[in-house]
Motif scaffolding. Structure first.
Motif, PDB file in Angstrom:
ATOM      1  N   SER A  60       0.700  -1.176  -0.162  1.00 23.21           N
ATOM      2  CA  SER A  60      -0.001   0.034  -0.072  1.00 23.21           C
ATOM      3  C   SER A  60       0.785   1.276   0.164  1.00 23.21           C
ATOM      4  N   ARG A  63      -1.946  -0.963 -10.299  1.00 24.43           N
ATOM      5  CA  ARG A  63      -2.533   0.225 -10.082  1.00 24.43           C
ATOM      6  C   ARG A  63      -3.878   0.061 -11.216  1.00 24.43           C
ATOM      7  N   ARG A  97      -4.730   5.052  -9.092  1.00 24.40           N
ATOM      8  CA  ARG A  97      -4.522   4.979  -7.801  1.00 24.40           C
ATOM      9  C   ARG A  97      -3.997   3.264  -7.584  1.00 24.40           C
ATOM     10  N   ARG A  98      -3.496   3.511  -6.361  1.00 26.82           N
ATOM     11  CA  ARG A  98      -2.729   1.962  -5.918  1.00 26.82           C
ATOM     12  C   ARG A  98      -3.768   0.933  -5.701  1.00 26.82           C
ATOM     13  N   THR A 155      -7.131  -3.513  -1.294  1.00 30.12           N
ATOM     14  CA  THR A 155      -8.043  -3.078  -1.918  1.00 30.12           C
ATOM     15  C   THR A 155      -8.546  -4.090  -2.725  1.00 30.12           C
ATOM     16  N   GLY A 214      -8.267   9.610 -13.605  1.00 34.19           N
ATOM     17  CA  GLY A 214      -7.120   9.094 -12.974  1.00 34.19           C
ATOM     18  C   GLY A 214      -6.129   9.087 -13.666  1.00 34.19           C
ATOM     19  N   ALA A 222      -1.285  10.934 -10.884  1.00 31.54           N
ATOM     20  CA  ALA A 222      -1.477   9.486 -10.994  1.00 31.54           C
ATOM     21  C   ALA A 222      -0.317   8.577 -11.335  1.00 31.54           C
TER      22      ALA A 222
END
Length: 324
Positions: free
Chosen positions: A44, A146, A150-151, A156, A296, A301
Motif C-alpha cells: 500500500s 494500479r 490509484r494504487r 483493495t 485517474g 496518477a
C-alpha cells in the motif's frame, strides 16, 4: 545475529527497521529494512511494481524441496488467478501469459522515455519486451499494480470488498500488533506444540484471540519469521540468547533473507534535449486534481519508478538473476 529488530512509531504508517549486520550484505556493511504498517502492508505504500520473478528460481525451489507444485508452470496459474491485466504489452508480451479476471489490476507503465529506453537497449544488443512474459535478459516496461491512477494492493483487491459486505464473516481489527503466537501445552502427552491463537496489543490492551481451526501467518517476508522467533520458533542459539523459551527449534527460521539492493547515483545535470522525456511537477504548478479525480490521469496518477532492465550475473559460480 541475523534477526530483524523494530523500533515502533505508532504515528507513522511504516515499520522503521534497524540496520542489521549480516544477511545479503555479510561482510559488506549494514542493510536496513522497512515495511508498511497499514492495511495492505508494504503493497500500500511502495512502488507497486509487479514482477513475478525468475521462472528458474521457482523451478529450483521445486527441485530442492522435492515439491513439483513450486515449479513455475504451476505457480504461474496462481499469478494469473489474481491478475486483471490491462494496458499495453511490448514485443514478446502476450495476453495469454496473464489473467484478466483477478482482483488485482495490473497496468503497464509507459512514460515518455520508454521508446528511448528501448532504442538504447537495442543499440547495446539487448532484447526488449515483457518482464513477466517468456523471460530473458533485456529491457522492459514496468508492470504496476494500479487502477485509474490509484494504487492496488492486497487490501483493495481482496479485503476491502469483503469487509464492506454485510454477508461477509470477516472481521478486521485495526490498530492491532500481534505480539506472539499461542501454542497448546501438549508436550507432556507426547504431542507436538500446536498453534491455537495469537496475543496482540490493541490501544494499549493485551488481547488473546483463539482459533477454532488454524492460525495463518501472513505478515510478509520480514515480520512472519520475526513473529515466529518471538513466539519460540526458530534457531535454538538465537532464541536462548534472547531469553525466549524454545517451543519448536527450527534452525532455518529468519535466515537467508535477501532483498534487492539499491545504489543511488547523481545528481545528474541534463540539457534541454531530455526535457520532453521527463515528467516534472514544479512547485509553482497548480495541482491537477480535477483530471486525477475524474479520469485517474495526469502527474498525480503516476508513481514514476521508471522502466527496468533484467540481467544475469555469475556469483561464486552460480547464475543469479539481477533485476534493475
Amino acid at each position: 545475529t541475523e534477526i530483524y529488530t523494530l523500533s515502533l512509531h505508532d504515528a507513522l504508517p511504516i515499520w522503521d527497521g534497524q540496520a542489521q549486520l549480516g544477511g545479503p550484505n555479510k561482510g559488506r556493511g549494514q542493510q536496513g529494512f522497512s515495511g508498511g504498517k497499514m492495511m495492505g502492508g508494504s503493497g500500500s505504500h511502495n512502488g507497486c511494481v509487479h514482477n513475478r520473478g525468475s521462472p528458474g528460481d521457482y523451478d529450483n525451489w521445486a527441485r530442492v524441496t522435492s515439491d513439483p507444485s513450486w515449479a513455475y508452470n504451476n505457480v504461474r496459474e496462481y499469478f494469473k488467478k489474481m491478475e486483471n491485466r490491462v494496458g499495453q504489452l511490448y514485443d514478446n508480451g502476450t495476453e495469454d501469459e496473464y489473467g484478466h479476471d483477478g482482483p488485482l489490476t495490473l497496468d503497464t507503465d509507459s512514460p515518455p522515455i520508454l521508446p528511448v529506453w528501448f532504442e538504447a537497449a537495442r543499440e547495446l544488443g539487448y532484447h526488449t519486451g515483457d518482464a513477466n512474459g517468456p523471460q530473458r535478459e533485456g529491457f522492459h516496461a514496468m508492470q504496476m499494480l494500479r487502477q485509474n491512477g490509484r494504487r492496488v494492493s492486497s487490501f483493495t483487491g481482496y479485503v476491502r470488498a469483503l469487509e464492506r459486505s454485510k454477508a461477509s464473516q470477516l472481521t478486521v481489527f485495526r490498530y492491532s500488533d500481534v505480539q506472539r503466537i499461542l501454542f497448546s501445552q501438549d508436550e507432556a502427552l507426547g504431542k507436538q506444540p500446536r498453534a491455537i491463537g495469537v496475543s496482540f496489543l490493541r490501544h494499549g490492551q493485551h488481547v488473546h484471540a483463539f482459533a477454532s481451526l488454524e492460525v495463518i501467518i501472513s505478515a510478509g517476508a520480514i515480520r512472519s519469521p520475526l513473529l515466529l522467533q518471538k513466539s519460540g520458533v526458530g534457531p535454538r542459539a538465537l532464541l536462548e540468547g534472547a531469553g525466549i523459551q524454545p517451543v519448536a527449534v527450527r534452525e532455518g527460521v529468519g535466515l537467508n533473507l535477501g532483498d534487492h539492493e539499491a545504489l543511488g547515483l547523481g545528481p545528474f545535470h541534463m540539457n534541454d534535449s531530455v526535457l520532453p522525456y521527463l515528467i516534472r511537477v514544479r512547485e509553482t504548478d497548480p495541482p491537477d486534481w480535477p483530471r486525477f479525480i475524474r479520469l485517474g490521469k495526469g502527474p498525480l496518477a503516476g508513481l514514476y519508478v521508471g522502466p527496468q532492465a533484467d540481467r544475469k550475473s555469475v556469483v561464486e559460480g552460480k547464475s543469479v538473476d539481477l533485476g534493475g
